[in-house]
Design an enzyme around this catalytic site. Structure first.
Site, PDB file in Angstrom:
ATOM      1  N   ASP A 227     -65.077 -44.018   2.358  1.00  0.00           N
ATOM      2  CA  ASP A 227     -65.547 -43.037   1.382  1.00  0.00           C
ATOM      3  C   ASP A 227     -66.289 -43.704   0.222  1.00  0.00           C
ATOM      4  OD1 ASP A 227     -65.741 -40.308   0.968  1.00  0.00           O
ATOM      5  OD2 ASP A 227     -64.031 -40.218  -0.381  1.00  0.00           O
ATOM      6  N   ASP A 273     -61.288 -34.477   2.380  1.00  0.00           N
ATOM      7  CA  ASP A 273     -60.473 -34.816   1.214  1.00  0.00           C
ATOM      8  C   ASP A 273     -59.236 -33.934   1.107  1.00  0.00           C
ATOM      9  OD1 ASP A 273     -62.400 -36.706   0.496  1.00  0.00           O
ATOM     10  OD2 ASP A 273     -63.581 -35.200  -0.580  1.00  0.00           O
TER      11      ASP A 273
END
Length: 377
Positions: A227, A273
């Site tokens: 990420d 997420d």
């Protein structure tokens, strides 16, 4: 003198308005979106926060029921192996970069059409799974519950490729979900996007199994770097998130107070997420239950950690007004806090050794021993 001249100029409403427009244009150029009021930002972030924590909490408890029923029915639950864990970030990176190349250098219109059709099918099935328990409580719906289920199976020899059992309530839920999916395809409204996104999140947290706590820690650790790299190191993640018209994120208009449901200046949070930390938190709940105590300390430690991590993400995003890799804040909190609790309680070795595959094998062996004892008697 210059300061006084500036104040005098700002008293002119035309000059003041032009100055405000200039500031808004600068904000838009820097952030890629229009400036939002503080109230609009607050409402958007609170909404995203709720759309993240509710599927994790609800999905975690649904995962316990899902795993129990699957075992009772003799159905095999697919679990991530160590190989799957290490391959996941590589496959995700390759997929993300491929979509980026198509969006940047080719036409995103055709890609969005294909992806929208794909997510229409997946979204309809996910929403059906979410609606089925709710539909059961509608007055008169219990009349449609049948003892004998429909069974749809696709197999060749001993290999089974598709196996589904369902009743009339599933069919009713499917029809309603399909009609909703048509509205999504037709309007692409942000509310439809969010409902599909929440359905994906809930089903993902419920059904995806990491197999072991060790697998969960390794996977989230790798995705931490994944990420950070794709958000901070490149434009890839941000460009794909903004240009891909699919329910892979939950969104909320920051101009909702001005334009209502027709707002178009969106704040967003990727489903990854939500789901990726969520499946780890659900695993912690199943670990708590496997201990045979009434305590759910690891689940609540993970859930509170997620709240803190998401709060930190939103805080940094607000301060710096720039895209943030949420896993940068979520992974250290969601992994670190439960493991810290295990160290304090002297259970670190136990939680790291927890493997659902081993538990399943132990239960099968115990059941086999009981059957052998009955035969001997």
């Amino acid at each position: 003198n210059e300061y006084k001249s500036y104040l005098s100029a700002m008293e002119d409403p035309v000059i003041a308005e032009n100055s405000i427009n200039d500031v808004e244009e600068v904000v838009k150029n820097v952030t890629g979106r229009e400036a939002a009021t503080s109230e609009g930002l607050a409402l958007a972030y609170v909404s995203l926060f709720l759309m993240a924590v509710v599927p994790i909490f609800w999905g975690s408890f649904r995962s316990v029921t899902f795993h129990r029923r699957s075992k009772e029915n003799g159905e095999k639950i697919e679990k991530m192996t160590t190989k799957d864990v290490y391959l996941f970030p590589i496959i995700a990176s390759a997929t993300l970069f491929t979509i980026y190349i198509i969006v940047k250098y080719l036409s995103a219109e055709h890609l969005n059409l294909v992806i929208a059709s794909y997510f229409f099918i997946l979204g309809t099935l996910a929403l059906t799974s979410m609606l089925r328990p709710v539909v059961e409580y509608i007055p008169g719906a219990k009349l449609l519950i049948e003892k004998d289920l429909y069974h749809l199976k696709f197999a060749k020899g001993s290999a089974s490729y598709f196996d589904m059992k369902f009743d009339m309530l599933h069919i009713v839920s499917l029809i309603g979900s399909a009609l909703f999916g048509v509205w999504y395809l037709w309007k692409k409204h942000w509310i439809a996007n969010n409902i599909f996104g929440l359905a994906f999140s809930l089903n993902g947290v419920e059904m995806i199994s990491l197999g072991s706590v060790k697998n969960g820690c390794v996977l989230l650790g790798l995705l931490f770097f994944y990420d950070v790299f794709w958000v901070f190191g490149t434009e890839v993640m941000v460009m794909v998130a903004k240009n891909l018209d699919a329910p892979i994120k939950v969104i909320f208009p920051m101009d909702f107070l001005e334009k209502g449901i027709f707002g178009s200046n969106f704040a967003m949070l990727g489903l990854g997420d939500i789901v990726l930390p969520g499946v780890f938190i659900a695993l912690l709940l199943r670990y708590d239950i496997s201990l045979g105590t009434n305590s759910k300390k690891y689940f609540y430690a993970g859930f509170v950690a997620y709240i803190l991590g998401l709060g930190a993400t939103i805080g940094v995003l607000t301060i710096f007004n720039a895209a943030q890799p949420a896993l940068l804040y979520l992974v250290p909190s969601c992994v670190g806090i439960p493991l810290l609790v295990s160290l304090i309680c002297g259970e670190f070795a136990s939680i790291m050794a927890y493997d659902e595959e081993d538990k399943d094998e132990e239960k099968k062996d115990d059941k086999k021993d009981e059957e052998d004892e009955k035969k001997d008697q």
